[in-house]
Write an enzyme that holds these catalytic residues in place. Structure first.
Site, PDB file in Angstrom:
ATOM      1  N   GLU A   7       0.727  -1.029  -0.025  1.00 46.96           N
ATOM      2  CA  GLU A   7      -0.138  -0.067  -0.124  1.00 46.96           C
ATOM      3  C   GLU A   7       1.111   1.232   0.097  1.00 46.96           C
ATOM      4  OE1 GLU A   7      -1.433   3.375   1.115  1.00 46.96           O
ATOM      5  OE2 GLU A   7      -1.779   2.409   3.135  1.00 46.96           O
ATOM      6  N   CYS A  23      -2.187   8.947   3.381  1.00 45.31           N
ATOM      7  CA  CYS A  23      -1.730   8.243   2.111  1.00 45.31           C
ATOM      8  C   CYS A  23      -2.906   8.316   1.054  1.00 45.31           C
ATOM      9  CB  CYS A  23      -1.565   6.772   2.342  1.00 45.31           C
ATOM     10  SG  CYS A  23      -2.785   5.809   2.962  1.00 45.31           S
TER      11      CYS A  23
END
Length: 475
Positions: free
Chosen positions: A220, A254
């Site tokens: 990720e 993120c």
């Protein structure tokens, strides 16, 4: 029971892994009841230490909004773990599969079994959520876990080690801490799966190291997540939601909106509305108790460098909200900022920002916006503000991103039944939802041959019935 294995000794890491693998082989896959009990204790420890978690993260950041920690860290993991507990029986259930007509006396099924030992490497920006949701998912799937958190959050790491050391043995859940040297040794271990959350550059190195042992990875990674504001959509609603997503954790998220694509006729109006929304969120400006600091001096300097580079090359830098100049009164604090007139020569157009800075790009029609997004690496998230019309359908069908939130930001990550992950440079694989459980499980296909079967006709010496079977197969 447990303690932080605070070491740079790669052999010590190997010893921890060997102990967990030995325990896994000795004890076998845990039952549904065992896994649920572990997750219940896990969740209770998290909730019981809420204030301590808020204090620890606040210490690591210099200043972190307690409510942001409670919502995004403690609340996010508590809800995700509850979801796993409620759905675990369904996730673990064997599933029947189709059997070919000429083998119908047999049965086929899939059984999900634990992989063994899962490694988790987590970042500093959400040091509880991004560490513990992969850990909880690994436990739900019946695995042992080794966690390597970021060295930038020492207070949080110490607390987590104490919390979980009281309820798990080291051969079930172990933590190791240390700098990049320890991280490199960690990624080189022969785990049964490795989950990494962090930058794309480090993700490449992690994948290379894992590849030496053929360790499957879930990455990720982040990237530049765009937000598109459609023609005619309420600027008030869009600006409020974008301000929430961009300024949550001071942009150190993120999936934060990295930049906004706004109709060229609406740009100035959008900036005015965005300014008002930021002011309403943070009445005391960047020194508000609800506004978070940048994690450290290095990252603060990096953000200042992006703004200085853009300004030197002709961009218009606009600080927004109340008393933006007060940011200098608190260490490593950056005022909410928008950047206009960005060109491809500027670093801010290419580097993931990871801070409270929002470049705004004008576009003429939806095709221009789509082309801009598609000319760049596929992002972890995409946000679209607009009606359910042809333009929205074009954006959804002609762009590729890890996930999408429509008429909002961030909240797709709170949907526990959706997979979460990137695509291409923003990551690979997913956790959350049943997809997370299956990522950290082995789907073992099992065929049980019936007492009466045709397999005896499928070997030499071949006789006439084989022609009948072949005719059925080749229709």
């Amino acid at each position: 029971m447990n303690a932080i294995a605070n070491t740079t000794d790669a052999d010590r890491l190997g010893t921890l892994l060997a102990a967990q693998r030995t325990a896994f082989l000795r004890d076998g896959a845990p039952s549904l009841a065992q896994r649920r009990a572990d997750l219940v204790r896990f969740r209770a420890a998290l909730i019981g230490h809420r204030k301590a978690i808020e204090d620890a993260i606040n210490a690591d950041f210099g200043h972190r909004s307690r409510y942001e920690t409670a919502i995004m860290e403690v609340g996010g993991v508590a809800e995700g773990t509850k979801y796993l507990i409620r759905n675990l029986r369904k996730f673990m259930a064997r599933t029947r599969r189709h059997v070919a007509l000429h083998m119908r006396m047999g049965k086929a099924r899939i059984e999900y079994q634990p992989l063994g030992v899962v490694g988790v490497m987590s970042p500093w920006n959400y040091p509880v959520n991004l560490a513990l949701m992969p850990v909880a998912t690994a436990i739900a799937a019946g695995n042992r876990v080794m966690l390597k958190p970021s060295e930038f959050t020492p207070a949080t790491n110490t607390l987590l080690a104490k919390m979980f050391g009281e309820i798990f043995s080291e051969d079930q859940f172990a933590m190791v801490t240390g700098d990049a040297t320890v991280g490199a040794a960690f990624t080189a271990l022969p785990f049964d799966h490795l989950v990494f959350t962090g930058s794309t550059a480090v993700g490449r190195a992690v994948m290379k190291a894992a590849g030496d042992n053929l360790v499957p990875v879930t990455l990720e990674l982040g990237g530049k997540s765009p937000v598109i504001v459609a023609k005619g959509h309420s600027l008030d609603q869009a600006a409020a939601s974008i301000a929430f997503g961009k300024l949550l954790n001071a942009g150190q998220t993120c999936i934060a909106p990295d930049y906004a694509l706004v109709r060229e006729d609406d740009v100035e109006s959008f900036v005015e509305v965005y300014d008002r929304k930021v002011a309403s969120f943070y009445a005391d400006g960047p020194t508000s108790e609800h506004y978070t600091s940048i994690i450290n001096e290095r990252h603060h300097a990096r953000l200042r460098g992006l703004l200085e580079d853009a300004g030197a090359k002709g961009a218009r830098i606009v600080e927004v909200g109340n008393r933006p100049g007060d940011a200098s009164r608190r260490p490593n604090t950056l005022a909410p900022t928008v950047v206009l007139g960005v060109t491809d020569t500027m670093r801010i157009a290419h580097e993931e920002i990871f801070g409270p800075v929002l470049p705004i790009f004008p576009y003429r029609d939806i095709g221009d916006a789509i082309a801009y997004v598609n000319a760049r690496a596929r992002p972890l998230a995409l946000y679209y503000f607009g009606a359910d019309d042809q333009d929205r359908r074009k954006v959804l069908s002609r762009t590729t991103s890890g996930n999408v939130t429509i008429n909002g930001t961030i909240m797709h990550i709170a949907q526990d039944d959706l997979p979460f992950g990137g695509v291409g440079p923003s990551g690979m694989g997913a956790y959350h939802g049943v997809e997370g459980f299956r990522t950290l499980s082995h789907a073992k296909g099992i065929y049980e041959q019936g007492r009466w079967n045709l397999s005896n006709l499928l070997h030499a010496p071949f006789r006439q019935p084989i022609d009948i079977i072949l005719n059925m197969m080749l229709r």
